[in-house]
Design an enzyme around this catalytic site. Sequence first.
Site, short mmCIF file in Angstrom:
data_model
loop_
_atom_site.label_atom_id
_atom_site.label_comp_id
_atom_site.label_asym_id
_atom_site.label_seq_id
_atom_site.Cartn_x
_atom_site.Cartn_y
_atom_site.Cartn_z
N ASN A 9 0.69 -1.51 -0.34
CA ASN A 9 0.20 -0.12 0.24
C ASN A 9 0.85 1.06 0.09
O ASN A 9 1.00 1.76 1.22
CB ASN A 9 -0.88 0.20 1.08
CG ASN A 9 -1.73 1.42 1.21
OD1 ASN A 9 -1.24 1.65 0.66
ND2 ASN A 9 -2.44 0.90 2.28
N LYS A 11 -0.03 4.28 -0.47
CA LYS A 11 -0.86 5.41 0.21
C LYS A 11 -0.25 7.37 -1.09
O LYS A 11 0.26 6.26 -2.15
CB LYS A 11 -0.16 5.66 1.42
CG LYS A 11 -0.22 4.57 2.55
CD LYS A 11 -0.09 4.78 3.74
CE LYS A 11 -0.30 3.52 4.88
NZ LYS A 11 -0.07 3.73 6.26
N HIS A 97 -9.38 1.00 3.99
CA HIS A 97 -8.35 1.26 4.89
C HIS A 97 -9.03 2.90 6.45
O HIS A 97 -10.04 3.37 5.44
CB HIS A 97 -7.67 2.17 3.79
CG HIS A 97 -6.22 2.41 4.96
ND1 HIS A 97 -5.75 2.85 5.90
CD2 HIS A 97 -5.21 0.92 4.61
CE1 HIS A 97 -4.69 2.86 6.19
NE2 HIS A 97 -4.25 1.32 5.90
N GLU A 99 -7.36 4.71 7.37
CA GLU A 99 -7.28 6.56 6.98
C GLU A 99 -8.22 6.90 6.21
O GLU A 99 -8.83 8.19 6.25
CB GLU A 99 -6.51 6.24 5.72
CG GLU A 99 -4.96 6.38 7.14
CD GLU A 99 -3.28 5.86 6.11
OE1 GLU A 99 -3.13 5.68 5.07
OE2 GLU A 99 -2.20 5.11 6.65
N GLU A 169 -6.32 -4.44 10.33
CA GLU A 169 -5.67 -3.86 10.40
C GLU A 169 -5.26 -2.52 11.65
O GLU A 169 -6.26 -1.92 11.74
CB GLU A 169 -5.41 -3.09 9.59
CG GLU A 169 -4.62 -3.13 7.72
CD GLU A 169 -4.13 -2.76 6.86
OE1 GLU A 169 -3.09 -2.12 6.60
OE2 GLU A 169 -4.60 -1.28 7.19
N GLY A 175 1.50 2.32 10.87
CA GLY A 175 2.88 3.55 10.99
C GLY A 175 3.32 3.64 11.86
O GLY A 175 4.04 5.10 12.41
N SER A 215 2.87 -2.36 10.91
CA SER A 215 3.96 -1.96 10.93
C SER A 215 4.92 -3.76 10.25
O SER A 215 5.51 -4.00 11.69
CB SER A 215 4.53 -2.11 12.69
OG SER A 215 3.86 -0.48 12.60
P1 PGA Z 1 2.28 0.36 7.61
O1 PGA Z 1 0.54 0.49 6.88
O2 PGA Z 1 2.95 -0.96 7.07
O3 PGA Z 1 3.39 1.61 7.27
O4 PGA Z 1 1.93 0.64 8.98
C1 PGA Z 1 -0.07 -0.03 7.09
C2 PGA Z 1 -1.67 0.07 5.85
O5 PGA Z 1 -2.02 1.14 6.38
O6 PGA Z 1 -2.02 -0.65 5.03
#
Ligand code: PGA
Length: 253
Positions: A9, A11, A97, A99, A169, A175, A215
């Site tokens: 991803n 982003k 997601h 976000e 997630e 993150g 992460s």
């Molecule tokens: P991350 O993000 O691996 O940077 O924690 C995962 C995601 O948001 O899909």
Amino acid sequence: MRQQIAAANWKMNLSLAEAESLIDQLIATPHAVKAGQEVVFGVPFPYLINIKNKLAGKAHVYIAAQNCYTQKSGAYTGEVSAPMLKSIGVDYVILGHSERREYFQEDNAMLAVKVDICLDNGLKPIFCCGEPLSVREAGEQNAYVEKQLRESLFHLTAEQLKGFVIAYEPIWAIGTGKTASNEQAQEMHAHIRSVLGAQYGPEIADSISILYGGSVKANNAKEIFAQPDVDGGLVGGASLVAADFAAIINSLK
Ligand code: PGA
């Protein structure tokens, strides 16, 4: 047997040149995508075609959009529809997601519509679910995630859910560098599969790939992916580094 999937991803990161260079570096880094495994790149809208072309002919490699709109077409300035994505050869769409839920007010009902429009247009959703820290601290994560699944997916038929992809997630792990422990991931993935099994039966539940996200790194992917109900990962930060993502692909079961 359900697919084992390493999904990147990206982003809202990378210029086109950086994205293309990342793919070049990844191709140059030893990794193997075996039968029963898939690699998916969640690419920003403007580069979907470029990245698709760069990956043409690579077996078991797919591209994903990171979102799509609830309507097929019309006066929705700035939005991108599922039929548009299908018309350029997109395979998957990441939906829900955290976000998007947090910054763009996407709720379970809206996501049910997005799931439908993707399936109606031959796109495979990667449906994201997961609880915030406060819910985890209150010990209510199982009910929280179950509600997300019920309200966005449980109107689907068994046929539609066969081979579906879900990404768990936990928001507190995205993150933050704070991964769920192997036990926490396995426990939730088993819960998700049992909820699916109770509704649709064990055959459908067993066909669904449940990815872990939050992460995932080169140095923890193997042990997380080794959990029996973890079928790979949805990877943000570490998918932007070719060597790290190659190691994550090599960690798939
Ligand atoms: P991350 O993000 O691996 O940077 O924690 C995962 C995601 O948001 O899909």
